[in-house]
Design a protein around this motif. Sequence first.
Motif, PDB file in Angstrom:
ATOM      1  N   ASP A 120     -32.635 -54.255 -89.972  1.00 13.05           N
ATOM      2  CA  ASP A 120     -31.980 -55.230 -90.950  1.00 13.05           C
ATOM      3  C   ASP A 120     -30.237 -54.761 -90.613  1.00 13.05           C
ATOM      4  O   ASP A 120     -30.618 -53.576 -90.470  1.00 13.05           O
ATOM      5  CB  ASP A 120     -31.780 -55.649 -92.096  1.00 13.05           C
ATOM      6  CG  ASP A 120     -31.808 -56.583 -92.670  1.00 13.05           C
ATOM      7  OD1 ASP A 120     -31.323 -57.867 -92.153  1.00 13.05           O
ATOM      8  OD2 ASP A 120     -32.488 -57.650 -93.414  1.00 13.05           O
ATOM      9  N   VAL A 121     -29.726 -55.476 -90.887  1.00 11.26           N
ATOM     10  CA  VAL A 121     -28.135 -55.005 -90.855  1.00 11.26           C
ATOM     11  C   VAL A 121     -27.299 -54.101 -91.943  1.00 11.26           C
ATOM     12  O   VAL A 121     -28.484 -53.415 -93.038  1.00 11.26           O
ATOM     13  CB  VAL A 121     -27.042 -55.825 -90.328  1.00 11.26           C
ATOM     14  CG1 VAL A 121     -27.258 -57.114 -89.162  1.00 11.26           C
ATOM     15  CG2 VAL A 121     -26.974 -56.655 -92.091  1.00 11.26           C
ATOM     16  N   PRO A 122     -26.680 -53.336 -92.072  1.00 16.49           N
ATOM     17  CA  PRO A 122     -26.458 -52.109 -93.096  1.00 16.49           C
ATOM     18  C   PRO A 122     -25.766 -53.275 -94.450  1.00 16.49           C
ATOM     19  O   PRO A 122     -25.318 -54.359 -94.344  1.00 16.49           O
ATOM     20  CB  PRO A 122     -25.532 -51.108 -93.004  1.00 16.49           C
ATOM     21  CG  PRO A 122     -25.304 -51.685 -91.325  1.00 16.49           C
ATOM     22  CD  PRO A 122     -26.162 -52.740 -90.953  1.00 16.49           C
ATOM     23  N   LEU A 123     -26.029 -53.264 -95.511  1.00 20.90           N
ATOM     24  CA  LEU A 123     -25.824 -54.070 -96.953  1.00 20.90           C
ATOM     25  C   LEU A 123     -23.826 -53.466 -96.470  1.00 20.90           C
ATOM     26  O   LEU A 123     -23.427 -51.847 -96.374  1.00 20.90           O
ATOM     27  CB  LEU A 123     -26.157 -53.130 -97.494  1.00 20.90           C
ATOM     28  CG  LEU A 123     -27.220 -53.884 -98.171  1.00 20.90           C
ATOM     29  CD1 LEU A 123     -27.516 -53.193 -99.717  1.00 20.90           C
ATOM     30  CD2 LEU A 123     -27.232 -54.800 -98.031  1.00 20.90           C
ATOM     31  N   TRP A 124     -22.802 -54.670 -97.463  1.00 15.07           N
ATOM     32  CA  TRP A 124     -21.507 -54.204 -97.070  1.00 15.07           C
ATOM     33  C   TRP A 124     -21.181 -53.186 -97.781  1.00 15.07           C
ATOM     34  O   TRP A 124     -19.926 -52.164 -97.518  1.00 15.07           O
ATOM     35  CB  TRP A 124     -20.996 -55.975 -97.281  1.00 15.07           C
ATOM     36  CG  TRP A 124     -19.554 -55.372 -97.724  1.00 15.07           C
ATOM     37  CD1 TRP A 124     -19.141 -55.813 -98.696  1.00 15.07           C
ATOM     38  CD2 TRP A 124     -18.455 -55.268 -96.071  1.00 15.07           C
ATOM     39  NE1 TRP A 124     -17.231 -56.012 -97.560  1.00 15.07           N
ATOM     40  CE2 TRP A 124     -17.170 -55.425 -97.091  1.00 15.07           C
ATOM     41  CE3 TRP A 124     -18.684 -54.686 -94.789  1.00 15.07           C
ATOM     42  CZ2 TRP A 124     -15.997 -55.199 -96.008  1.00 15.07           C
ATOM     43  CZ3 TRP A 124     -18.106 -54.653 -94.215  1.00 15.07           C
ATOM     44  CH2 TRP A 124     -16.240 -55.090 -94.403  1.00 15.07           C
ATOM     45  N   LYS A 125     -21.173 -52.699 -98.797  1.00 22.19           N
ATOM     46  CA  LYS A 125     -21.539 -51.777 -99.955  1.00 22.19           C
ATOM     47  C   LYS A 125     -21.699 -50.409 -99.099  1.00 22.19           C
ATOM     48  O   LYS A 125     -21.276 -49.389 -99.475  1.00 22.19           O
ATOM     49  CB  LYS A 125     -22.120 -52.034-100.938  1.00 22.19           C
ATOM     50  CG  LYS A 125     -23.522 -51.679-101.176  1.00 22.19           C
ATOM     51  CD  LYS A 125     -24.464 -51.667-102.451  1.00 22.19           C
ATOM     52  CE  LYS A 125     -25.879 -51.359-102.237  1.00 22.19           C
ATOM     53  NZ  LYS A 125     -26.683 -51.887-103.611  1.00 22.19           N
ATOM     54  N   SER A 126     -22.105 -50.211 -98.468  1.00 27.39           N
ATOM     55  CA  SER A 126     -22.824 -48.892 -97.709  1.00 27.39           C
ATOM     56  C   SER A 126     -21.058 -48.571 -96.993  1.00 27.39           C
ATOM     57  O   SER A 126     -21.052 -47.513 -96.538  1.00 27.39           O
ATOM     58  CB  SER A 126     -23.434 -49.221 -96.240  1.00 27.39           C
ATOM     59  OG  SER A 126     -23.698 -49.962 -95.494  1.00 27.39           O
TER      60      SER A 126
END
Length: 181
Positions: free
Chosen positions: A52-58
Amino acid sequence: MAAGKNENSRNAKDQDSSYLLVEAPLTDISLVESPRLREILKFWESQKRGDDVPLWKSFNPMNFPDILPTISVFSNEGTLDEPDYLLRVEGEQSARIMDLPTSMTRVRELDSYFSNTRLREHLDIMAREKMPIYFIRNMGWREYKDYINYEILCMPFATQENGPVDRFLSTKTFNQKPLKK
């Protein structure tokens, strides 16, 4: 530069001479010419959650201050089936060079064919494939700017742990060298 090998790839013969989509989705990091864009892509890959893609908060933009003038951040304010893309922020340098608004503009309202049609296609690919895209373009579509080439790397993110891809970060490099054939 060779075009990518998957079914979404395009080659230079299929495009006008100022546009070359190298690979969509991007699966071969070696195709990215800019060392800085490769670094940013490696960061994105290090933040992925399995498949899955990274979380935006990362993504903390302050960790990449040199790219702030040329970033674009998009969001999907609709659904996966009926997306409604919003340009949330455009860096000052790219807004000036590309004659774009700096914030809060629906992609469908952007003036040029490239900005609203191809951009939507690219965002759709990233949302569906959960992979970055990469392309190189010449500024020949802007009067008196055909001496400028640019690379764009776009990466998808999710704002929620088990949510869909709904944020997109685009980073650009501008230079004055000819496109490779």
